[in-house]
Design a protein around this motif. Structure first.
Motif, short mmCIF file in Angstrom:
data_model
loop_
_atom_site.label_atom_id
_atom_site.label_comp_id
_atom_site.label_asym_id
_atom_site.label_seq_id
_atom_site.Cartn_x
_atom_site.Cartn_y
_atom_site.Cartn_z
N LYS A 79 -11.92 35.42 25.46
CA LYS A 79 -10.85 35.94 26.32
C LYS A 79 -9.96 34.82 26.82
N GLN A 80 -10.57 33.67 27.13
CA GLN A 80 -9.78 32.54 27.61
C GLN A 80 -8.84 32.03 26.53
N ILE A 81 -9.36 31.94 25.30
CA ILE A 81 -8.54 31.50 24.17
C ILE A 81 -7.40 32.48 23.94
N ALA A 82 -7.71 33.78 24.01
CA ALA A 82 -6.68 34.80 23.81
C ALA A 82 -5.62 34.72 24.90
N LYS A 89 -0.13 28.98 26.47
CA LYS A 89 -0.78 27.83 27.10
C LYS A 89 -1.37 26.90 26.04
N LYS A 90 -1.81 27.49 24.95
CA LYS A 90 -2.34 26.71 23.83
C LYS A 90 -2.24 27.58 22.59
N THR A 91 -1.07 27.55 21.98
CA THR A 91 -0.78 28.46 20.87
C THR A 91 -0.32 27.69 19.64
N PRO A 92 -1.13 27.65 18.58
CA PRO A 92 -0.70 26.98 17.35
C PRO A 92 0.37 27.79 16.63
N PRO A 118 5.40 23.72 26.34
CA PRO A 118 4.46 22.64 25.99
C PRO A 118 3.13 23.12 25.43
N GLY A 119 2.81 24.41 25.64
CA GLY A 119 1.56 24.93 25.10
C GLY A 119 1.62 25.30 23.63
N VAL A 120 2.82 25.30 23.05
CA VAL A 120 2.97 25.63 21.62
C VAL A 120 2.66 24.39 20.80
N PRO A 277 3.55 35.15 20.17
CA PRO A 277 4.54 34.73 21.17
C PRO A 277 5.18 33.39 20.83
N ALA A 278 4.46 32.53 20.12
CA ALA A 278 5.01 31.23 19.76
C ALA A 278 6.19 31.37 18.80
N VAL A 279 6.13 32.35 17.90
CA VAL A 279 7.26 32.60 17.01
C VAL A 279 8.48 33.00 17.83
#
Length: 304
Positions: A79-82, A89-92, A118-120, A277-279
């Motif tokens: 859930k935290q990763i999602a 926050k941390k999205t490749p 910055p999380g992307v 969301p990163a896209v």
């Protein structure tokens, strides 16, 4: 087995009291008891000895406690990763860039994404346009930036135009055509040519030259534009490349006319595919950026 049942079990195992466990989990005691009973039915045995003032784990309860603790912790981490992924926050983000695009403009786009999101985490690769399209459709890439010289609409992808640029004939300073403002296609005939292996116009331009009776002599083949420019600067041949790529102190870029060659570089995603969301963040930055000094909207209007 539901994760709420696991959470209730672990709370009772810690508190050894159903009332306190229900308060900790913010549920009623009957609801917690029902969830534990369903878990026991699924496991095929009692997990707790329920005695008047003393609740404790059964042997089965002790056996499964460690495993259920792992299940709960893995669920929490998932859930935290999602959450980090969804909220950038941390999205490749896997992005393909056509190797013939001048790097300065792409680096500017990357910098703006980094500054505002910055999380992307951008994972970049470069290749020729057909290869990028294949990888995009296969799911290896989420988005790509490339150009393909075709008037046929690609129904499998969605293309957002970023910029247009003219293709030029790049020659060395001492070339017979170097002092001209532009060069007609027929004037290229019989010239030695350095073939860019990653050029999206390879094959496409050949047919147009053939229609005008123009032949060029490929003498070198190169995967890299910097090598191609260095060879052009030393007089080994001319290059056919984008205007903004033909930058070298020993090279002159001559716009090609009769006919002109232009390419439209697009930000490409797969049509109908749900994107991260990163896209969306990358698309927003790409549409707000000035490409070679022009806003995207102005370039689209010029194309029309």
């Amino acid at each position: 087995m539901e994760i709420s049942q696991v959470r209730y079990f672990l709370a009772v195992a810690r508190e050894l009291n159903f009332t306190r466990a229900a308060e900790e989990c913010n549920v009623t005691q009957p609801a917690l008891s029902r969830a534990i009973k369903l878990l026991e039915d699924e496991f095929g045995g009692a997990l707790f000895h329920r005695e008047r003032r003393h609740t404790h784990l059964t042997e089965l309860g002790r056996m499964v406690e460690t495993y259920l603790q792992g299940v709960f912790e893995n669920s929490r981490q998932a859930k935290q990763i999602a959450d980090e992924y969804v909220h950038l926050k941390k999205t490749p983000l896997r992005v393909g860039i056509m190797s013939t695009i001048a790097p300065d403009e792409v680096i500017e786009l990357i910098s703006s994404v980094r500054a505002r999101h910055p999380g992307v985490e951008l994972h970049l690769c470069d290749a020729d346009a057909p290869n990028l399209r294949r990888r995009l459709l296969a799911g290896d890439l989420e988005v790509a930036i490339y150009a393909l010289p075709s008037n046929i609409r690609d129904e499998e992808v969605h293309s957002l135009p970023l910029f247009r640029e003219q293709m030029v004939m790049a020659v060395h300073l001492g070339h017979r055509l170097a002092n001209q403002r532009c060069v007609r296609v027929k004037e290229m005939s019989s010239e030695s040519y350095i073939h860019g292996n990653n050029c999206e116009f390879a094959g496409y331009a050949d047919a147009i030259l053939a229609e005008q009776g123009v032949t060029v002599n490929p003498v070198y083949w190169s995967d890299r534009d910097d090598w191609t420019l260095s060879m052009i600067a030393t007089g080994l041949g001319f290059g056919f490349m984008p205007q903004h790529t033909a930058k070298h102190p020993g090279v002159v870029a001559l716009p090609i006319t009769d006919p002109e060659f232009w390419r439209e570089v697009n930000l490409v995603t797969v049509r109908g595919r749900r994107h991260s969301p990163a896209v969306g963040a990358l698309v927003r930055e790409a549409t707000q950026k000035k490409w070679f000094g022009e806003r995207l909207g102005a370039l689209s209007a010029a194309a029309e």
